[in-house]
Design a protein around this motif. Structure first.
Motif, PDB file in Angstrom:
ATOM      1  N   LEU A  48       0.820  -1.214   0.000  1.00  0.00           N
ATOM      2  CA  LEU A  48       0.000   0.000   0.000  1.00  0.00           C
ATOM      3  C   LEU A  48       0.853   1.262   0.000  1.00  0.00           C
ATOM      4  O   LEU A  48       0.457   2.289  -0.564  1.00  0.00           O
ATOM      5  N   ARG A  49       2.014   1.210   0.632  1.00  0.00           N
ATOM      6  CA  ARG A  49       2.915   2.366   0.573  1.00  0.00           C
ATOM      7  C   ARG A  49       3.359   2.635  -0.859  1.00  0.00           C
ATOM      8  O   ARG A  49       3.394   3.780  -1.310  1.00  0.00           O
ATOM      9  N   TYR A  60       0.549   4.128  -2.791  1.00  0.00           N
ATOM     10  CA  TYR A  60       0.403   5.563  -2.501  1.00  0.00           C
ATOM     11  C   TYR A  60       1.336   6.368  -3.416  1.00  0.00           C
ATOM     12  O   TYR A  60       0.931   7.391  -3.992  1.00  0.00           O
ATOM     13  N   ASP A  92       0.435   8.911  -6.746  1.00  0.00           N
ATOM     14  CA  ASP A  92       0.946  10.269  -6.844  1.00  0.00           C
ATOM     15  C   ASP A  92       1.648  10.530  -8.175  1.00  0.00           C
ATOM     16  O   ASP A  92       1.407  11.552  -8.824  1.00  0.00           O
ATOM     17  N   GLN A 144      -5.371   8.291  -2.243  1.00  0.00           N
ATOM     18  CA  GLN A 144      -4.294   8.607  -1.309  1.00  0.00           C
ATOM     19  C   GLN A 144      -4.834   8.923   0.084  1.00  0.00           C
ATOM     20  O   GLN A 144      -4.250   8.519   1.096  1.00  0.00           O
ATOM     21  N   GLN A 145      -5.939   9.620   0.145  1.00  0.00           N
ATOM     22  CA  GLN A 145      -6.529   9.928   1.447  1.00  0.00           C
ATOM     23  C   GLN A 145      -6.937   8.646   2.177  1.00  0.00           C
ATOM     24  O   GLN A 145      -6.698   8.489   3.376  1.00  0.00           O
ATOM     25  N   LEU A 186      -5.745   5.568   1.605  1.00  0.00           N
ATOM     26  CA  LEU A 186      -4.529   4.818   1.919  1.00  0.00           C
ATOM     27  C   LEU A 186      -3.864   5.360   3.182  1.00  0.00           C
ATOM     28  O   LEU A 186      -3.404   4.579   4.035  1.00  0.00           O
ATOM     29  N   ALA A 187      -3.814   6.675   3.300  1.00  0.00           N
ATOM     30  CA  ALA A 187      -3.219   7.280   4.488  1.00  0.00           C
ATOM     31  C   ALA A 187      -3.991   6.874   5.740  1.00  0.00           C
ATOM     32  O   ALA A 187      -3.390   6.571   6.785  1.00  0.00           O
TER      33      ALA A 187
END
Length: 277
Positions: free
Chosen positions: A234-235, A238, A242, A263-264, A266-267
């Motif tokens: 998942l990192r 992300y 981007d 991204q939101q 995932l964070a």
């Protein structure tokens, strides 16, 4: 094509000659028989056979349309059957061949069904074995997942769910050979499909979020292997959300349409497993 998995291979020197002659089909040779030979080579336990010149010849003949649609269809069916083979190298090299075929635009629902049953259930996740060479079930499967996800006949949400299932499957194997990168790339490719809604682009993360929220069982000092694998996948996803991802080797870099929402989410998911010590 049912005869593919029976009989001896041709002498290795034969395939070296084909390779040296710019992959030309030898005069008078039967292409169907040669395709059978190459397919058998790609389940051989000897990595020099399985991952050597026969692999390169098969890939080149498929890319150049030497192996035409009819032969590719039969070859694809044989590879789909190999997902239930008793030998690990046969199972893990099947998606490589199917990836070659589906990348040409060919598709059979049976191939997808066989792959979908195998990928999250495969328990042998070794990247490399000293005797068998490269196995790479997760990485090879990820490449095919990404290719299926881009085919117009495949619903990309099913491939996102399949990726989630693979990440959540219990294992003791830590991804150590860039399996996480390959799976993140496959997911990113699926997420470039323009018909995906914003909700569909993030909903597949819900089971992973629930798993992360449970945390480590009491008394267990280390993170579970599947959780570690998922975190790193998942990192990378992300990052790809981007900067974008290529959907074909020479194509442009494409950012998923709902990258910001992805991204939101995932964070938020990754925050559940962030450790301060």
């Amino acid at each position: 094509m049912t005869k593919i998995d029976n009989g001896p291979l041709l002498d290795a020197a034969y395939w070296h000659t084909v390779h040296a002659n710019d992959y030309a089909v030898p005069h008078g040779a039967d292409l169907s028989t040669l395709t059978d030979e190459l397919a058998r080579a790609l389940k051989d336990p000897d990595p020099e056979v399985r991952d050597g010149i026969p692999y390169v010849v098969l890939r080149t003949w498929i890319e150049r349309d030497v192996i035409g649609r009819e032969l590719r269809a039969g070859l694809g069916t044989v590879m789909a059957e190999r997902f239930t083979d008793l030998e690990i190298q046969a199972r893990t090299f099947a998606p490589l061949v199917l990836d070659m075929i589906v990348s040409r635009g060919d598709f059979d629902p049976g191939w997808l069904a066989a792959f979908s049953r195998w990928y999250p259930a495969e328990a042998d996740l070794r990247g490399y074995d000293p005797e068998l060479g490269w196995l790479h079930a997760v990485a090879h499967g990820a490449d095919l997942l990404g290719t299926f996800a881009l085919h117009p006949a495949v619903d990309p949400t099913t491939m996102l769910a399949l990726a989630s299932d693979r990440l959540l499957a219990p294992t003791d194997q830590i991804y150590a050979q860039q399996e996480d990168d390959r799976l993140a790339q496959a997911i990113a490719r699926a997420l470039t499909r323009p018909e995906l809604s914003e909700a569909e682009s993030v909903e597949w993360l819900a089971p992973i979020e629930a798993d992360f929220a449970v945390g480590r069982p009491p008394g267990v000092p280390t993170t579970a292997a599947h959780t570690s694998n998922a975190m790193r996948t998942l990192r990378m996803l992300y990052l790809l959300a981007d900067v974008g991802v290529r959907t074909r080797p020479a194509g442009p870099v494409v950012r998923p349409p709902h990258a910001d929402a992805l991204q939101q989410r995932l964070a938020r998911v990754l925050a559940l497993v962030f450790q301060s010590h």
